[in-house]
Design a protein around this motif. Structure first.
Motif, PDB file in Angstrom:
ATOM      1  N   VAL A  89       2.683  -3.024  53.831  1.00 22.57           N
ATOM      2  CA  VAL A  89       1.230  -2.992  53.983  1.00 22.57           C
ATOM      3  C   VAL A  89       0.839  -2.928  55.457  1.00 22.57           C
ATOM      4  O   VAL A  89      -0.336  -3.070  55.795  1.00 22.57           O
ATOM      5  CB  VAL A  89       0.581  -4.238  53.330  1.00 22.57           C
ATOM      6  N   ARG A  90       1.792  -2.720  56.331  1.00 23.82           N
ATOM      7  CA  ARG A  90       1.514  -2.726  57.766  1.00 23.82           C
ATOM      8  C   ARG A  90       0.524  -1.610  58.127  1.00 23.82           C
ATOM      9  O   ARG A  90       0.726  -0.441  57.818  1.00 23.82           O
ATOM     10  CB  ARG A  90       2.795  -2.548  58.573  1.00 23.82           C
ATOM     11  N   GLY A  91      -0.550  -1.994  58.781  1.00 22.16           N
ATOM     12  CA  GLY A  91      -1.548  -1.045  59.254  1.00 22.16           C
ATOM     13  C   GLY A  91      -2.491  -0.501  58.201  1.00 22.16           C
ATOM     14  O   GLY A  91      -3.312   0.374  58.493  1.00 22.16           O
ATOM     15  N   LEU A  92      -2.410  -1.008  56.959  1.00 20.84           N
ATOM     16  CA  LEU A  92      -3.258  -0.473  55.888  1.00 20.84           C
ATOM     17  C   LEU A  92      -4.652  -1.077  55.914  1.00 20.84           C
ATOM     18  O   LEU A  92      -4.844  -2.238  56.302  1.00 20.84           O
ATOM     19  CB  LEU A  92      -2.634  -0.740  54.519  1.00 20.84           C
ATOM     20  N   ASP A  93      -5.618  -0.293  55.486  1.00 25.18           N
ATOM     21  CA  ASP A  93      -6.936  -0.813  55.133  1.00 25.18           C
ATOM     22  C   ASP A  93      -6.817  -1.249  53.685  1.00 25.18           C
ATOM     23  O   ASP A  93      -6.899  -0.432  52.762  1.00 25.18           O
ATOM     24  CB  ASP A  93      -7.998   0.268  55.315  1.00 25.18           C
ATOM     25  N   LEU A  94      -6.613  -2.551  53.464  1.00 20.10           N
ATOM     26  CA  LEU A  94      -6.150  -3.077  52.179  1.00 20.10           C
ATOM     27  C   LEU A  94      -7.319  -3.605  51.347  1.00 20.10           C
ATOM     28  O   LEU A  94      -8.152  -4.370  51.832  1.00 20.10           O
ATOM     29  CB  LEU A  94      -5.140  -4.195  52.429  1.00 20.10           C
ATOM     30  N   TYR A  95      -7.348  -3.215  50.067  1.00 19.73           N
ATOM     31  CA  TYR A  95      -8.372  -3.663  49.116  1.00 19.73           C
ATOM     32  C   TYR A  95      -7.673  -4.390  47.980  1.00 19.73           C
ATOM     33  O   TYR A  95      -6.755  -3.853  47.357  1.00 19.73           O
ATOM     34  CB  TYR A  95      -9.184  -2.475  48.590  1.00 19.73           C
ATOM     35  N   ILE A  96      -8.107  -5.629  47.727  1.00 21.12           N
ATOM     36  CA  ILE A  96      -7.485  -6.456  46.697  1.00 21.12           C
ATOM     37  C   ILE A  96      -8.495  -6.681  45.575  1.00 21.12           C
ATOM     38  O   ILE A  96      -9.563  -7.257  45.786  1.00 21.12           O
ATOM     39  CB  ILE A  96      -7.023  -7.809  47.263  1.00 21.12           C
ATOM     40  N   LEU A  97      -8.152  -6.203  44.377  1.00 20.62           N
ATOM     41  CA  LEU A  97      -9.014  -6.323  43.202  1.00 20.62           C
ATOM     42  C   LEU A  97      -8.570  -7.532  42.392  1.00 20.62           C
ATOM     43  O   LEU A  97      -7.417  -7.608  41.969  1.00 20.62           O
ATOM     44  CB  LEU A  97      -8.924  -5.039  42.372  1.00 20.62           C
ATOM     45  N   CYS A  98      -9.489  -8.473  42.170  1.00 20.06           N
ATOM     46  CA  CYS A  98      -9.136  -9.743  41.519  1.00 20.06           C
ATOM     47  C   CYS A  98     -10.174 -10.110  40.466  1.00 20.06           C
ATOM     48  O   CYS A  98     -11.370 -10.120  40.757  1.00 20.06           O
ATOM     49  CB  CYS A  98      -9.036 -10.855  42.571  1.00 20.06           C
ATOM     50  N   ASP A  99      -9.717 -10.404  39.252  1.00 23.18           N
ATOM     51  CA  ASP A  99     -10.590 -10.859  38.159  1.00 23.18           C
ATOM     52  C   ASP A  99     -10.248 -12.305  37.828  1.00 23.18           C
ATOM     53  O   ASP A  99      -9.261 -12.578  37.152  1.00 23.18           O
ATOM     54  CB  ASP A  99     -10.413  -9.965  36.931  1.00 23.18           C
ATOM     55  N   VAL A 100     -11.082 -13.228  38.293  1.00 24.96           N
ATOM     56  CA  VAL A 100     -10.811 -14.644  38.048  1.00 24.96           C
ATOM     57  C   VAL A 100     -11.117 -15.039  36.606  1.00 24.96           C
ATOM     58  O   VAL A 100     -10.820 -16.162  36.185  1.00 24.96           O
ATOM     59  CB  VAL A 100     -11.609 -15.547  39.017  1.00 24.96           C
ATOM     60  N   GLY A 101     -11.706 -14.125  35.833  1.00 20.86           N
ATOM     61  CA  GLY A 101     -12.043 -14.424  34.438  1.00 20.86           C
ATOM     62  C   GLY A 101     -11.024 -13.897  33.443  1.00 20.86           C
ATOM     63  O   GLY A 101     -11.260 -13.962  32.231  1.00 20.86           O
ATOM     64  N   ALA A 102      -9.881 -13.397  33.911  1.00 25.57           N
ATOM     65  CA  ALA A 102      -8.873 -12.803  33.012  1.00 25.57           C
ATOM     66  C   ALA A 102      -8.039 -13.899  32.367  1.00 25.57           C
ATOM     67  O   ALA A 102      -6.886 -14.139  32.745  1.00 25.57           O
ATOM     68  CB  ALA A 102      -7.997 -11.824  33.784  1.00 25.57           C
ATOM     69  N   TYR A 103      -8.604 -14.547  31.370  1.00 23.43           N
ATOM     70  CA  TYR A 103      -7.917 -15.669  30.722  1.00 23.43           C
ATOM     71  C   TYR A 103      -6.823 -15.190  29.773  1.00 23.43           C
ATOM     72  O   TYR A 103      -6.071 -16.005  29.222  1.00 23.43           O
ATOM     73  CB  TYR A 103      -8.915 -16.548  29.963  1.00 23.43           C
ATOM     74  N   ASN A 104      -6.702 -13.882  29.581  1.00 25.47           N
ATOM     75  CA  ASN A 104      -5.617 -13.349  28.750  1.00 25.47           C
ATOM     76  C   ASN A 104      -4.274 -13.421  29.454  1.00 25.47           C
ATOM     77  O   ASN A 104      -3.223 -13.321  28.806  1.00 25.47           O
ATOM     78  CB  ASN A 104      -5.917 -11.899  28.381  1.00 25.47           C
TER      79      ASN A 104
END
Length: 406
Positions: A89-104
């Motif tokens: 990930v060195r030098g990347l413009d990094l986007y992290i997608l996170c769903d805190v409601g994924a109870y599955n």
């Protein structure tokens, strides 16, 4: 590729990016993240065709198969976890997608399957950021359902979970936090020097409704907007203003002498507004938790001789299951529930005849592409022009097809 780009400002994709783009899709967001990745790949193909040959090196991720970064958060037998990133990930413009409601999502602890709570998802997010180790050029967290967002203010001796979480992410080096329809956007005051955007999915939700219902007449004589409570009034005022409809509202009368499930129980819903007799009613809220409150409002609407009832919620959680809504649909109390795919929805909910899901993957890809090229989000955050264009197309299609309005 022109159809894809023509729906948005083409110039947004043809400027120099902040850095090569990377997308991390956390547990529970694999389906949504995959769709976002596919939209970004289509955009990459267009830019490769458009850039001069000697400028193609500026295209983010040009030499990679896709934008997804492989990560995992394994658990030890006692529940301890760690974050592991398998790609550079060195030098990347990094986007992290996170769903805190994924109870599955579940993990094994002491031989038992344990469903992941919002706390578990948030810890995995922090583990992943820690695993990046400061090597990324910039980190943006896209958290549609804001962690701790319902605990946004202090009214007694209680914690401010959301504010503390935002400050913690900022300290870890997160530059931007993107959420959708925050319960109270003022929580961003906890990080006054950080990037924070609360994006409204108003256009996508109403587009999904019009895509399913072809015989709506969106005018003051046939439709009105009703806010289910005082907390949702802003989003309903927006719909009423953009669509040119009248608006009413309910307010919840609560019993402040008792606490049930952490809240003061609702005694009654009181209505303020014009008559809705014979009109279709559209009501919008941010979170549909158990859903009992919306059903109570729908019954009050039917008592006032409303025609069809359409309920929209950015996040349809249905914490108590969908049996209540199946029954209400059979009784004719509610006609449609429109929500997004920004948080986990059960297969049973997706298959329900009264449920409409708005796909947000294309919109998220626009946000990522715009931020990656360091351009303004103003047009994405103000969907009024797109809703007007949507209504023009919808009315034209009705005239061309000769659909009889209800």
């Amino acid at each position: 590729m022109t159809d894809f780009v023509s729906t948005w400002n083409e110039e947004s994709f043809l400027t120099t990016p902040v850095g090569p783009l990377g997308l991390i899709s956390m547990r529970g967001t694999e389906e949504l993240g995959g769709k976002v990745n596919q939209w970004l790949l289509r955009w990459r193909e267009h830019t490769e065709e458009t850039f001069a040959e000697d400028d193609m090196s500026t295209t983010p991720g040009q030499k990679r198969k896709d934008f997804l970064i492989e990560t995992t958060c394994p658990r030890f037998g006692n529940g301890d976890g760690k974050g592991l990133i398998k790609d550079s990930v060195r030098g990347l413009d990094l986007y992290i997608l996170c769903d805190v409601g994924a109870y599955n999502c579940t993990f094994d602890m002491y031989g038992q399957k344990v469903p992941m709570s919002p706390d578990d998802h948030f810890m995995d997010l922090k583990r992943t950021i820690a695993a990046v180790g400061g090597k990324a050029k910039r980190i943006t967290v896209i958290m549609p359902l804001l962690y701790g967002g319902r605990q946004h203010r202090r009214v007694a001796r209680e914690s401010l979970d959301c504010a503390m979480a935002l400050q913690e992410l900022e300290r870890m080096g997160v530059s931007n936090i993107i959420t959708f329809d925050a319960h109270d956007p003022r929580v961003q005051n906890a990080i006054p020097e950080g990037g924070f955007e609360s994006v409204m999915p108003s256009y996508q939700i109403f587009k999904a409704l019009l895509g399913r219902e072809k015989n709506l007449s969106v005018d003051k004589d046939h439709m009105m907007i009703v806010s289910p409570d005082e907390g949702a009034i802003d989003r309903n005022i927006f719909y009423a203003s953009v669509l040119g409809l009248d608006m009413g509202m309910f307010y919840k009368r609560r019993d402040y002498t008792r606490i049930v499930n952490g809240r003061n129980p609702i005694v009654a819903h009181e209505y303020m507004g014009d008559s809705m007799e014979g009109k279709d009613v559209f009501i919008a809220d941010d979170i549909l938790s158990s859903g009992e409150s919306i059903i109570d409002v729908a019954r009050e609407l039917k008592k006032r001789k409303a025609n069809r009832v359409f309920a929209a919620a950015t996040f349809a959680l249905f914490t108590g299951g969908i049996d209540l809504y199946n029954k209400a649909y059979e009784e004719g109390v509610i006609d449609r529930v429109i929500s997004t795919n920004l948080t986990y929805c059960t297969p049973e909910l997706k298959a329900a005849p009264w449920f409409i899901q708005a796909d947000m993957s294309k919109f998220i890809s626009y946000i990522i592409a715009t931020l990656n090229h360091d351009r303004s989000l103003s047009k994405l955050l103000s969907p009024s022009d797109r809703i007007h264009s949507l209504m023009s197309r919808y009315n034209r299609e009705q005239r061309d097809s000769g659909i009889r309005l209800v």
